[in-house]
Design a protein around this motif. Structure first.
Motif: not given
Length: 436
Positions: A340-341, A307-308, A405-407, A411-415
């Protein structure tokens, strides 16, 4: 020889009883039939419950049959207490013939309560979620045999007593059952969020909601144990400390009712060190849901690997303009990232545009159920990502998920945004450890 035989029998009975004692009371198949004198054929309902995850989350499957209609649905059940299993809002149709119920499965919203009948046999009774304004059965324009059958099934799910008797204790299992417990693999959103990695076991939870609405009640469980039960979110000082176990934890946020109006719109705010997030029944995908589940992992070393690292700058939000909202801030040790979107709820025609350091990364990008991947190059030091909604699609607001993603880490964000609003993500590219 005889002594050995008796020893064998004793051990066999001992371990058999031990296994039976450990058998989950919920797992297995449950059935019922409903009919009236006016019905040509009964409605048959079968609920199949699989092996639980930590006796908390249960993959499940429903078979529904009446006359020419037959359907199968996947769903998720979450333990609320020793007797109740909350039912996921979404029921994914695996098979429907000769027509689909569409929104009809929504009426199976609430929980299953475990009890015994007069003969001492286990039964599951369906408890509809308490609401002063229950959902109405959608009107049907064309009256034909299919329409009548649809109305009959929907009325059964909405109005009639549903009591299922256990016919076998063999847990349900299929190629799909394991996928229900994994958000990345599940065919739809069952109320189960992605795993969140936390820096500390000690946390604080509090609640908020729209002040004009009253009587919304919620409960919270942690690892199957009740933390807060049927609290009124409108009361002041609704705050509680919470302590996670080392490793994996399962936190479940339950809507106990729909208050004065449908749905329950409570919001639970959580804070663990510098990590803040919320579970919110006002969000479109969780609106009118019975529960929201999130897996929490407290393992700082593992968190750094997967995780970042969060980047906190006190007072940073005060520098934002009126139309700007800081969604998140992280530190990256990698120059090249992948964005990723996608839209995890529904493909409703949303499109977005993204800037990085005041330069366009994409413009008018359609947000689909299938992720679109974009390569991003960071500059040393601070980088600002601006996320803009181009439209409202067919279902406002504009919703999407942006995953970084960096491999190794992600980290995902809900917009959720409207045209003219700017969602900001800050990424500090740390070229050398300790540079910042």
């Amino acid at each position: 020889m005889i002594k050995n035989i008796f020893l064998f029998i004793y051990c066999f009975l001992f371990y058999s009883l031990k296994i039976l004692a450990q058998t989950d009371a919920f797992s297995g198949s449950w059935q019922m039939e409903y009919s009236t004198a006016a019905m040509a054929s009964p409605i048959k309902l079968e609920l199949q419950i699989g092996v639980s995850q930590r006796n908390i989350l249960y993959p499940a499957h429903i078979k529904l049959e009446c006359d020419s209609f037959f359907a199968e649905y996947d769903l998720l059940l979450a333990k609320k207490n020793s007797r109740e299993l909350g039912i996921s809002k979404n029921k994914f149709p695996r098979f429907q013939k000769p027509f689909g119920l569409k929104e009809g499965s929504f009426f199976l919203t609430g929980s299953f309560d475990l009890s015994k009948d007069l003969k001492g046999m286990p039964v599951l009774n369906f408890l509809r979620i308490d609401s002063k304004q229950p959902a109405a059965i959608p009107t049907i324009g064309v009256i034909n045999d299919s329409a009548r059958l649809t109305a009959k099934i929907k009325n059964f799910l909405k109005e009639e007593d549903i009591s299922l008797k256990k016919i076998t204790s063999i847990p349900w299992h299929s190629v799909n059952s394991d996928c229900i417990l994994e958000p990345a693999l599940s065919p739809t959103y069952f109320g189960l969020r992605d795993t969140i990695y936390l820096p500390t076991r000690d946390g604080i939870i509090n609640f908020s909601g729209v002040k004009k609405r009253k009587n919304d009640r919620v409960s919270v469980t942690l690892n199957g144990q009740v933390v807060l039960e049927k609290i009124d979110i409108e009361k002041k000082n609704q705050q509680s400390d919470i302590l996670l176990s080392p490793g994996l934890n399962i936190l479940t946020f339950f809507a106990d009712n729909f208050g004065n109006d449908l749905p329950n719109i409570s919001r639970m705010n959580l804070e663990f060190g510098n990590k803040k997030f919320a579970l919110d029944f006002a969000n479109r995908k969780d609106s009118a849901a019975t529960f929201i589940v999130v897996k929490l992992v407290c393992d700082p070393d593992k968190s750094k690997e997967r995780y970042f690292v969060e980047n906190t700058n006190p007072g940073e939000e005060k520098l934002l303009k009126k139309d700007e909202k800081l969604v998140g801030s992280i530190i990256s040790g990698t120059k090249i990232l992948t964005f990723a979107i996608w839209d995890e709820v529904i493909d409703d025609g949303d499109s977005v545009s993204i800037k990085i350091n005041n330069e366009w990364l994409v413009r008018g990008c359609p947000v689909k159920k299938t992720p679109r991947f974009i390569t991003v190059t960071l500059k040393p030091g601070p980088n600002t990502i601006v996320f803009l909604a181009d439209n409202l699609g067919s279902i406002p607001p504009n919703t999407s998920v942006l995953e970084i993603i960096d491999g190794k880490r992600r980290k995902s964000y809900e917009m959720e945004s409207n045209p003219g609003e700017k969602n900001l993500i800050k990424i500090f590219y740390e070229t050398e450890p300790g540079l910042k």
